[in-house]
Scaffold this motif. Structure first.
Motif, short mmCIF file in Angstrom:
data_model
loop_
_atom_site.label_atom_id
_atom_site.label_comp_id
_atom_site.label_asym_id
_atom_site.label_seq_id
_atom_site.Cartn_x
_atom_site.Cartn_y
_atom_site.Cartn_z
N GLY A 196 -40.47 -26.46 23.38
CA GLY A 196 -40.25 -25.70 24.53
C GLY A 196 -41.19 -25.93 25.63
O GLY A 196 -42.11 -26.44 25.60
N GLU A 197 -40.82 -25.33 26.72
CA GLU A 197 -41.49 -25.32 27.99
C GLU A 197 -43.21 -24.90 27.66
O GLU A 197 -44.03 -25.32 27.86
N GLN A 198 -42.72 -23.61 27.01
CA GLN A 198 -44.24 -22.89 26.64
C GLN A 198 -44.98 -23.78 25.77
O GLN A 198 -46.17 -23.80 26.04
N TYR A 199 -44.48 -24.25 24.63
CA TYR A 199 -45.07 -25.03 23.87
C TYR A 199 -45.99 -26.07 24.44
O TYR A 199 -47.03 -26.27 24.12
N ARG A 200 -45.47 -26.87 25.38
CA ARG A 200 -45.98 -27.91 26.04
C ARG A 200 -46.98 -27.38 26.85
O ARG A 200 -48.00 -28.23 27.17
N ALA A 201 -46.87 -26.21 27.62
CA ALA A 201 -47.70 -25.79 28.41
C ALA A 201 -49.01 -25.38 27.88
O ALA A 201 -50.06 -25.57 28.29
N LEU A 238 -52.45 -34.67 21.43
CA LEU A 238 -52.66 -33.50 22.33
C LEU A 238 -52.26 -34.04 23.81
O LEU A 238 -51.65 -33.10 24.32
N PHE A 239 -52.63 -35.25 24.35
CA PHE A 239 -52.19 -35.61 25.62
C PHE A 239 -50.80 -36.11 25.48
O PHE A 239 -50.04 -35.66 26.76
N LYS A 240 -50.12 -36.56 24.40
CA LYS A 240 -48.78 -36.94 24.59
C LYS A 240 -47.76 -35.65 24.63
O LYS A 240 -47.07 -35.38 25.52
N GLU A 241 -48.47 -34.59 24.05
CA GLU A 241 -47.48 -33.17 24.05
C GLU A 241 -47.68 -32.42 25.38
O GLU A 241 -46.89 -31.98 26.04
N GLY A 242 -48.96 -32.55 25.70
CA GLY A 242 -49.41 -31.78 27.09
C GLY A 242 -48.71 -32.48 28.27
O GLY A 242 -48.33 -31.58 29.29
N ILE A 243 -48.69 -33.52 28.31
CA ILE A 243 -47.95 -34.33 29.74
C ILE A 243 -46.68 -34.25 29.83
O ILE A 243 -46.11 -34.11 30.93
N GLN A 244 -46.08 -33.84 28.60
CA GLN A 244 -44.62 -33.49 28.74
C GLN A 244 -44.27 -32.11 29.54
O GLN A 244 -43.10 -32.13 30.06
N ALA A 245 -45.24 -31.42 29.56
CA ALA A 245 -45.12 -30.09 30.29
C ALA A 245 -44.88 -30.28 31.54
O ALA A 245 -44.01 -29.73 32.32
N PHE A 246 -45.38 -31.59 32.45
CA PHE A 246 -45.06 -31.94 33.63
C PHE A 246 -43.39 -32.21 33.88
O PHE A 246 -43.12 -32.45 35.06
N ARG A 247 -42.79 -32.43 32.77
CA ARG A 247 -41.46 -32.92 32.96
C ARG A 247 -40.40 -31.78 33.40
O ARG A 247 -39.55 -32.02 34.17
N THR A 248 -40.73 -30.78 32.94
CA THR A 248 -39.87 -29.36 33.31
C THR A 248 -40.70 -28.54 34.38
O THR A 248 -39.91 -28.02 35.21
N ALA A 262 -58.05 -18.26 23.94
CA ALA A 262 -57.27 -17.03 23.59
C ALA A 262 -55.95 -17.09 24.01
O ALA A 262 -55.09 -16.70 23.05
N THR A 263 -55.57 -17.73 24.96
CA THR A 263 -54.27 -17.86 25.46
C THR A 263 -53.36 -18.82 24.42
O THR A 263 -52.34 -18.33 23.91
N ILE A 264 -53.94 -19.73 24.16
CA ILE A 264 -53.58 -20.69 22.88
C ILE A 264 -53.34 -19.83 21.65
O ILE A 264 -52.37 -19.72 20.92
N ALA A 265 -54.36 -19.06 21.53
CA ALA A 265 -54.50 -18.42 19.92
C ALA A 265 -53.59 -17.33 19.89
O ALA A 265 -52.95 -17.10 18.82
N ALA A 266 -53.07 -16.75 21.03
CA ALA A 266 -52.35 -15.46 21.21
C ALA A 266 -50.71 -15.93 20.98
O ALA A 266 -50.08 -15.07 20.67
N GLU A 267 -50.75 -17.04 21.45
CA GLU A 267 -49.33 -17.61 21.91
C GLU A 267 -48.53 -18.61 21.12
O GLU A 267 -47.62 -18.54 20.88
N LEU A 304 -50.85 -28.34 27.21
CA LEU A 304 -51.48 -28.90 28.40
C LEU A 304 -52.71 -27.98 28.38
O LEU A 304 -53.99 -28.76 28.76
N VAL A 305 -52.69 -26.74 28.35
CA VAL A 305 -54.02 -25.95 28.16
C VAL A 305 -55.09 -26.59 27.31
O VAL A 305 -56.09 -26.70 27.40
N GLY A 306 -54.51 -26.86 26.13
CA GLY A 306 -55.37 -27.53 24.87
C GLY A 306 -55.87 -28.91 25.40
O GLY A 306 -57.15 -29.08 25.38
N ALA A 307 -55.24 -29.66 26.18
CA ALA A 307 -55.49 -30.94 26.43
C ALA A 307 -56.84 -30.98 27.59
O ALA A 307 -57.71 -31.51 27.69
N LEU A 308 -56.36 -29.80 28.66
CA LEU A 308 -57.60 -29.57 29.48
C LEU A 308 -58.62 -29.19 28.86
O LEU A 308 -59.86 -29.61 29.58
N LEU A 309 -58.82 -28.36 27.86
CA LEU A 309 -59.93 -27.87 27.25
C LEU A 309 -60.61 -28.90 26.74
O LEU A 309 -61.94 -28.98 26.91
#
Lengths: 326, 312
Positions: free
Chosen positions: A289-294, A53-63, A276-281, A297-302
């Motif tokens: 992609g960027e959204q995938y990582r974002a 979770l964190f490996k993928e989530g942190i990559q969001a900060f790259r872009t 719900a955002t994760i579930a819907a998107e 990140l939401v998941g990691a925060l949760l």
């Protein structure tokens, strides 16, 4: 918390004399190795979640610049830069403000926790202190049955029945809003809070009650001035864990809150939570992609959020155990 | 006099609240039974959806739910029970045991959608695609499938099973173990002949409850294998060599329909959510009945088990 009780070690003493044949000793070692391997697999599966979770989530900060997770600039029709706080991951100029999602989550979780605390704690106190043995044996399983209802069923109930009921009653602008979701979620966490309150209060030793009665206190005075203060940390843990569940609940909020990501503090507005955002998107994003990582990140925060709440709750239970010297 | 009055009122309020919760439960279940009972016929249970999902039954969804639940049990139950046995009976207070204990406790509070995220990211995109790369020849494992959905659910229920099993094992008095050791039994003999027979009912109860939780979950499988509509069951015909016969087998690499997902998708995203409301109610009732049967079995088992423990 009962789970902590269950998992606290209780090592049995090892056999003192070894008079086994070599074959059975080999069998013993084999079984122990297999079981240990099993433990490793279980822990590996569990820790993988965390790492991944964190490996993928942190990559969001790259872009995405960190500030964009709060707000970003956008040119309006007159080419004047405007500050926007939006979650709009699809489009020419995707926006990733987490603010509306955070607010959405809390607009559902806080009222839900409030309602569920009121009903759950009262139920727990009733079960532990007021109900007779026979009533208890009926009421407790009934509450546990409520805990066993799948959340999608409660989501459906909110969508089909509760939303209409509430709109006819309060004449809200949106049929599906944060409050409908909150009431639905509270149905899920009332049993959690009730059973944990019950457990906590039943752990309060009987001599405290007897002492209070001996001093002339009646049942209600004993409950409010002796039993509840003694089990207070347990009650705090119950409420915290209830809130944890409320923040993490997905299907109910996905079905019943309207899913409009907006910055609002009105509990009768349509909101969109982090879950719900994760579930819907998640279903429609390209991998990596960027959204995938974002979304990760939401998941990691949760995950972090619920982890912290859980930890605090556990500490509260440990404190109660120490105080009651159990 | 005033104290007495306050007490009467307060206790009545507590009773009232407990009653209110029971009433809310009754309202919830009542509305579902009322809406769903008329829909459920043999045809509804045994046929597949027709005419763009607006008519017909839900057989594929029931079939999918049963399959994925069984697959989840196979993956999670032995692993979880054995891990718990190791932790309680062997590990004592070692570092590994402490780490497992801490993570198991905390994992119980992790939102189910996070498991879904993990399922997509790890099982499908990482594990599945890796297998495909090694295997060569196109996409097979790296896409949503029953296998991955079951694996995701298994990871979700694993900590629950471990906690419940550990609880049942700890309920066996320590003196029984000591007596067995004193008679010269080894550790495994003690575990298999003294501890497990006593803890069996408790383990079973906990496992059933965990399984019912897994069977009702929707969020983790949203993206790991559920399908809105499949014209066929996820069955592959496995040829038996030299006989010319073929054996129908559930194909774990296929997508599947599932009850809880069916409710969600029909209620929120189907072509006409109002028109298909009866189908939604019927599906909900079937799912509720399914999980309740599991829950009731567990609760009644536990009542009997507790009585047995008290009598001892």
């Amino acid at each position: 918390m009962s789970s902590e009780n269950a998992l606290t070690p209780r090592p049995a003493p090892a056999p003192a004399i070894r008079t086994r044949s070599r074959r059975s000793r080999f069998g013993e070692a084999l079984i122990e190795t297999l079981l240990r391997l099993n433990g490793f697999i279980a822990i590996a599966a569990i820790s993988l979640i965390f790492v991944f979770l964190f490996k993928e989530g942190i990559q969001a900060f790259r872009t995405i610049p960190a500030s964009h997770f709060i707000q970003s600039q956008e040119l309006d029709f007159d080419n004047v830069p405007q500050t926007v706080r939006l979650w709009q991951p699809v489009g020419q100029n995707p926006k990733y403000s987490l603010l509306p999602l955070f607010l959405g989550s809390f607009l559902v979780a806080l009222p839900a926790t409030l309602v569920a605390t009121l009903f759950g704690v009262a139920c727990g106190v009733y079960l532990a202190e007021v109900a007779g043995k026979r009533t208890r044996e009926i009421v407790k399983p009934a509450i546990e049955l409520l805990a066993g209802v799948p959340s999608v069923v409660i989501g459906f109930f909110c969508l089909a029945t509760l939303a209409t009921l509430l709109q006819n009653l309060l004449h809200t602008t949106f049929r599906l809003n944060a409050m409908v979701g909150a009431l639905g979620v509270s149905l899920v966490i009332v049993p959690v809070i009730a059973t944990m309150t019950d457990d906590a209060l039943r752990a309060v030793p009987g001599f405290l009650r007897e002492g209070a009665h001996a001093l002339g206190a009646n049942n209600w005075e004993t409950i409010t001035r002796v039993v509840i203060p003694a089990g207070a940390s347990g009650l705090v843990a119950a409420i915290l864990l209830g809130m944890c569940r409320a923040l993490g609940e997905t299907m109910i909020v996905l079905m019943a809150t309207g899913n409009a990501a907006q910055v609002t503090l009105n509990p009768f507005d349509s909101v969109r939570t982090m879950t719900a955002t994760i579930a819907a998107e998640l279903g429609s994003v390209p991998q990596g992609g960027e959204q995938y990582r974002a979304l990760f990140l939401v998941g990691a925060l949760l995950f972090t959020l619920t982890f912290i709440i859980n930890l605090v709750a556990e500490l509260a239970v440990a404190r109660m155990r120490r105080r009651l010297a159990l | 006099m005033k104290r007495r009055f306050v007490e009467t009122i307060a206790l009545a309020l507590l009773r009232g609240t407990a009653l209110a919760v029971l009433l809310a439960t009754a309202l919830l279940l009542g509305s579902i039974v009322k809406g769903g009972l008329g829909v459920i016929t043999w045809e509804f249970l045994a046929t597949e959806p027709t005419q763009g999902m607006t008519h017909g039954g839900i057989f594929p969804a029931i079939f999918g739910t049963v399959c994925i639940t069984l697959l989840m049990i196979v993956m999670a139950l032995p692993l979880g029970v054995c891990a718990a046995i190791y932790m309680v009976e062997y590990a004592g207070n070692s570092a590994l045991a402490r780490v497992i204990r801490a993570s198991v406790n905390n994992l119980a509070g992790v939102p189910s959608i996070v498991f879904g995220l993990f399922g997509v990211g790890f099982f499908i995109l990482f594990l599945g695609r890796s297998i495909d790369r090694v295997r060569g020849g196109g996409l097979l494992f790296g896409q949503p499938a029953m296998l991955w959905a079951a694996a995701t659910l298994a990871v979700l229920v694993l900590p629950v099973i471990i906690v419940n099993t550990a609880e049942a094992l700890n309920a066996v008095p320590r003196s029984h173990r000591e007596a067995s050791f004193a008679l010269g039994a080894t550790r495994w003999q003690t575990v298999s002949r003294v501890v497990l027979p006593q803890a069996r009912a408790g383990i079973l109860t906990g496992s059933i409850l965990s399984i019912s939780r897994g069977a009702g979950e929707t969020a983790p499988i949203l993206f790991t294998g559920c399908a809105y509509f499949l014209p066929r069951l996820p069955i592959a015909h496995l040829g038996i060599p030299f006989t010319g016969l073929s054996l129908p087998m559930v194909n774990p690499l296929d997508q599947f329909m599932e009850l809880s997902y069916h409710i969600f998708i029909m209620a929120t995203q189907s072509t006409d959510a109002t028109l298909t409301r009866p189908i939604q109610y019927g599906t909900t009732l079937v799912l509720v009945a399914l999980t309740f049967l599991l829950n009731l079995a567990a609760i009644s088992l536990r009542v009997r088990y507790r009585r047995g423990l008290e009598a001892r």
